[in-house]
Design a protein around this motif. Structure first.
Motif, short mmCIF file in Angstrom:
data_model
loop_
_atom_site.label_atom_id
_atom_site.label_comp_id
_atom_site.label_asym_id
_atom_site.label_seq_id
_atom_site.Cartn_x
_atom_site.Cartn_y
_atom_site.Cartn_z
N ARG A 186 0.83 -1.21 0.00
CA ARG A 186 0.00 0.00 0.00
C ARG A 186 0.86 1.26 0.00
O ARG A 186 0.56 2.23 -0.71
CB ARG A 186 -0.93 -0.02 1.22
N LEU A 187 1.95 1.24 0.76
CA LEU A 187 2.87 2.37 0.77
C LEU A 187 3.54 2.54 -0.59
O LEU A 187 3.71 3.67 -1.08
CB LEU A 187 3.91 2.19 1.86
N TYR A 188 3.90 1.43 -1.21
CA TYR A 188 4.52 1.49 -2.54
C TYR A 188 3.53 2.06 -3.57
O TYR A 188 3.93 2.83 -4.46
CB TYR A 188 5.00 0.10 -2.96
N ALA A 189 2.27 1.67 -3.48
CA ALA A 189 1.26 2.18 -4.40
C ALA A 189 1.09 3.68 -4.24
O ALA A 189 0.97 4.43 -5.23
CB ALA A 189 -0.07 1.47 -4.17
N LEU A 190 1.06 4.15 -3.01
CA LEU A 190 0.95 5.58 -2.75
C LEU A 190 2.16 6.34 -3.31
O LEU A 190 2.01 7.42 -3.91
CB LEU A 190 0.82 5.83 -1.24
N LEU A 191 3.34 5.78 -3.15
CA LEU A 191 4.55 6.41 -3.67
C LEU A 191 4.51 6.52 -5.19
O LEU A 191 4.92 7.55 -5.76
CB LEU A 191 5.77 5.60 -3.22
N LEU A 192 4.01 5.49 -5.86
CA LEU A 192 3.88 5.54 -7.32
C LEU A 192 2.95 6.67 -7.75
O LEU A 192 3.27 7.43 -8.68
CB LEU A 192 3.35 4.20 -7.84
N ALA A 193 1.80 6.78 -7.10
CA ALA A 193 0.82 7.79 -7.49
C ALA A 193 1.38 9.21 -7.26
O ALA A 193 1.22 10.09 -8.12
CB ALA A 193 -0.47 7.60 -6.70
N LEU A 194 2.02 9.44 -6.13
CA LEU A 194 2.58 10.76 -5.85
C LEU A 194 3.69 11.11 -6.83
O LEU A 194 3.80 12.27 -7.28
CB LEU A 194 3.12 10.81 -4.42
N THR A 195 4.52 10.15 -7.19
CA THR A 195 5.60 10.40 -8.15
C THR A 195 5.04 10.74 -9.52
O THR A 195 5.58 11.60 -10.23
CB THR A 195 6.53 9.18 -8.24
N ALA A 196 3.96 10.07 -9.91
CA ALA A 196 3.33 10.37 -11.21
C ALA A 196 2.86 11.82 -11.28
O ALA A 196 3.08 12.51 -12.28
CB ALA A 196 2.17 9.41 -11.45
N VAL A 197 2.22 12.29 -10.23
CA VAL A 197 1.74 13.67 -10.19
C VAL A 197 2.91 14.65 -10.24
O VAL A 197 2.91 15.64 -11.00
CB VAL A 197 0.88 13.90 -8.93
N LEU A 198 3.94 14.39 -9.45
CA LEU A 198 5.11 15.26 -9.41
C LEU A 198 5.81 15.30 -10.76
O LEU A 198 6.23 16.38 -11.23
CB LEU A 198 6.06 14.77 -8.32
N PHE A 199 5.94 14.15 -11.41
CA PHE A 199 6.59 14.09 -12.72
C PHE A 199 5.84 14.93 -13.75
O PHE A 199 6.45 15.66 -14.53
CB PHE A 199 6.69 12.63 -13.17
#
Length: 571
Positions: A186-199
Motif C-alpha cells: 500500500r505504501l509502494y502504491a501511494l509512492l507511485l501515485a505521488l511520483t506520477a503527479v510530481l513528474f
C-alpha cells in the motif's frame, strides 16, 4: 523563420538547456521509484516464506520473484512505441498511475495464484525504462547521450533501496502482527501515485519531430544488430535484476543470515551497479562502447568463475599408518601408537591444515574460523589396541582426508560487489550504441533491447530454482550466468573481427601476419609493428632498429588504408 526558432537556431547544438536537466532528473526519479516497486517481490516473498506465512518451494519462489519482471519485459516494446509516438511525459505518467492499482491489490492477496496475478499487474512499472530512455534521449545532443542515459540508468538503484529499506520497514510494520506486511504494497502504491503527479507537474512535453507509422517504427527490429544488443542486455540487465532478488534468499539459506542483513548485503550488488551506470556512459562516450563491453564482459566472466565453488565439505580415504616391523603394541593415544620402542605419530584435526584465520563465528554451537582458502584436514583412527601383536606392513591406523571450503560470506560479497560494478558499466555501454545506430527509433529499439533484458530477469530466477532443485548446489546460478556471458563475448568478438576485416582489411592482415618487410636502405628483411594514424600505416617498432631509434619508414610508403565508413552494414 519565427523569432523563437531563430533564437533556438543560434544556440550551439552541444548546449543543454536547464529544462533538459530537469527532465532528466525527474525521469530518473520516476524510474527509481518504478524500479523499487518492480523489485518488491524479492523481499516480500522471501519474508512471507521465512516467517512461515506461506509454504512455497524454491520453484514457486522463483516464479513469484520473476513474474513481475515478465510483465515489465513484455510491455517495454509497446511502451517504447507509444513513447515515440505520443511522448514520454504522457506515457510515463499514465504508466505509474496504472501500476499503482495492482501494487495496492498485492495487499489483498492470500494465495499463490493471487500473488501471481497481482505480480503480473504491478510488473507493468518495469516498462518505465523504455519510456524513460525515449524521453530523456530527446533532450540531449548525440555526443552527450551516453552520459545522459548513464545518469538515467542510475534509477536502477531502486533495487538497492528496496533491498536495504524494505526488510527494515517490514520489521516495523510486523512488530505487533505478521499481517502488518500488507501495509508495504500500500505504501509502494501511494509512492507511485505521488511520483506520477510530481513528474507531470515538473516536466515538459517533447516528442520526435515527425510522427512515424507503425511500419516505420518497427522496421529496425529486422536488423540483427538490435537482437545482438538484446542478447548482451539479456545477460547484463537480466542478470542484474535476477541476482538483485535472488541474493536475498541466497544469503538467508546459504549463510543463515536474517532477511534484514541479507537485504543490506544484497544491496552491495545492486547499489554500485546502479550508481556506476553514469560512469559507464561517460566512459563509453570517451573510449567507445565496444572497448567498455570487452572489459566488462571479460571481467564479469572472471568473477563468475570465482563464484563457482560452493560451500562444501569433502571427505576421502587418506594414507594409512603401517608398521615398519613386527612387534607388540605397548601404547595407543590420540597422538601416536607405540609398537615396542617404535613410535608412529598420528595426525589430528589440528595438524596438516592450511588456513588463514581472519575471525570467528559460532556455528552449530562451536567456533568456526573464517577461511579464504580451502582447509585440508588429515586424521588417523587407530585400528589396534595395547597388547596386539603386529606384523611388518600391517595397518596400525586408518587415514582420512577432509577438504572444507567455506565460501566465506565476506569474500563472496566482495566478488558480488565488483560483479555489480561491471554489470552497471556494461548496461550503459549497450544503450550508448542505440542513439548512434538508430537515432530516430531510440524508443522502439531501446524497448526491444529492454524486453530481452527484462525477459532475462524473469527466466533467470526460474532457471535458478530448477537448477537448485536438480543439483542441490546454490552456485549453479553463477555457472548458468557464465555460460550466457561467454556466448555474448564470443559473438561480439566475432562480429568486431568481421567489421575490421571489411573496414580495414590491410591493417587486419598486417596485425595477423606480423608483417615482414624489406628495408629500402640496407635491403635486409625486418619484422615490423605498425599502427594507424590519419589513414596511413606508421612504424611503431622494427627488428633492425634499437628501441627509440628514428626511421622514416620508407618501407611503408604508399600502403594507405581505405576510408572508414561511418556505419557498417547490419551484422
Amino acid at each position: 523563420m519565427t523569432e523563437k526558432a531563430h533564437q533556438e537556431a543560434q544556440v550551439p547544438s552541444d548546449i543543454v538547456p536547464a529544462k533538459a536537466w530537469r527532465a532528466l532528473a525527474m525521469t530518473t526519479l520516476a524510474f527509481t521509484v518504478c524500479f523499487a516497486v518492480w523489485m518488491m517481490y524479492g523481499v516480500l516473498i522471501t519474508f512471507l516464506v521465512d516467517r512461515g506465512l506461506y509454504h512455497w518451494d524454491r520453484v514457486k519462489l522463483g516464479w513469484l520473484i520473476g513474474i513481475p519482471v515478465l510483465t515489465g519485459a513484455l510491455m517495454r516494446l509497446p511502451a517504447g512505441l507509444l513513447a515515440d509516438r505520443y511522448g514520454g511525459r504522457l506515457i510515463l505518467t499514465l504508466l505509474m498511475l496504472v501500476s499503482a492499482l495492482p501494487t495496492y491489490l498485492v495487499s489483498l492477496a492470500n494465495g499463490f495464484g493471487e500473488f501471481l496475478v497481482a505480480g503480473l499487474g504491478f510488473g507493468l512499472c518495469g516498462a518505465s525504462f523504455a519510456v524513460g530512455v525515449a524521453y530523456a534521449s530527446l533532450w540531449f545532443p548525440p555526443k552527450r547521450q551516453g552520459m545522459a542515459l548513464g545518469l538515467f540508468g542510475m534509477g536502477n538503484l531502486g533495487a538497492a533501496l528496496t533491498s536495504m529499506g524494505a526488510p527494515s520497514l517490514l520489521g516495523v510494520l510486523t512488530a505487533e502482527s505478521l499481517e502488518g506486511w500488507r501495509s508495504l504494497p500500500r505504501l509502494y502504491a501511494l509512492l507511485l501515485a505521488l511520483t506520477a503527479v510530481l513528474f507531470w507537474l515538473l516536466t515538459d512535453t517533447r516528442k520526435i519531430d515527425r510522427p512515424r507509422s507503425l511500419a516505420e517504427c518497427v522496421a529496425p527490429l529486422s536488423n540483427l544488430r538490435v537482437w545482438r544488443f538484446g542478447l548482451y542486455y539479456f545477460f547484463v540487465f537480466g542478470g542484474f535484476v535476477a541476482v538483485s532478488q535472488w541474493l536475498i534468499p541466497y544469503y538467508v539459506t546459504m549463510y543463515g543470515l536474517s532477511i534484514t542483513t541479507a537485504g543490506m548485503l544484497a544491496a552491495t550488488f545492486s547499489l554500485p551497479a546502479s550508481l556506476i551506470r553514469s560512469v559507464g556512459g561517460a566512459l563509453a562516450d570517451r573510449f567507445g562502447p565496444r572497448m567498455i563491453m570487452y572489459y566488462t564482459l571479460g571481467g564479469s566472466l572472471a568473477l563468475l568463475l570465482l563464484l563457482f565453488p560452493p560451500r562444501m565439505e569433502i571427505q576421502t580415504p587418506g594414507q594409512a599408518v603401517t608398521a615398519t616391523g613386527a612387534g607388540t603394541v605397548t601404547e595407543v593415544t590420540a597422538d601416536e601408537i607405540v609398537v615396542d620402542k617404535t613410535r608412529y605419530p598420528l595426525a589430528r584435526a589440528s595438524k596438516g591444515q592450511t588456513r588463514i584465520r581472519v575471525g570467528a563465528d559460532e556455528v552449530d554451537g562451536h567456533v568456526e574460523g573464517m577461511f579464504f582458502f580451502p582447509v585440508t584436514v588429515i586424521e588417523h583412527e587407530p585400528l589396534v589396541k595395547v597388547g596386539d601383536k603386529v606384523t611388518r606392513k600391517q595397518a596400525l591406523a586408518r587415514g582420512s582426508t577432509r577438504l572444507y571450503f567455506q565460501a566465506n560470506v565476506w569474500v563472496f560479497s566482495v566478488l558480488v560487489f565488483f560483479l555489480g560494478l561491471l554489470f552497471g558499466c556494461a548496461g550503459a555501454a549497450i544503450y550508448r550504441h542505440i542513439p548512434d545506430y538508430f537515432p530516430g527509433n531510440v524508443g522502439v529499439v531501446g524497448g526491444l533491447v529492454g524486453v530481452l533484458g527484462g525477459i532475462g530477469g524473469f527466466v533467470y530466477p526460474i532457471i535458478f530454482g530448477y537448477l537448485l532443485g536438480a543439483s542441490g548446489i546454490w552456485t549453479s546460478c553463477w555457472m548458468f550466468l557464465f555460460a550466457v556471458g561467454l556466448v555474448c563475448l564470443l559473438w561480439m568478438h566475432i562480429v568486431i573481427q568481421r567489421m575490421m576485416q571489411r573496414r580495414v582489411p590491410l591493417l587486419m592482415r598486417e596485425i595477423e601476419s606480423r608483417p615482414v618487410v624489406t628495408c629500402v636502405r640496407c635491403e635486409a628483411t625486418a619484422e615490423v609493428k605498425v599502427r594507424v594514424e590519419d589513414g596511413k600505416l606508421k612504424l611503431e617498432r622494427c627488428s633492425l632498429l634499437e628501441p627509440g631509434s628514428d626511421c622514416p619508414a620508407e618501407c611503408l610508403e604508399g600502403r594507405r588504408l581505405r576510408p572508414i565508413p561511418r556505419q557498417d552494414p547490419a551484422e
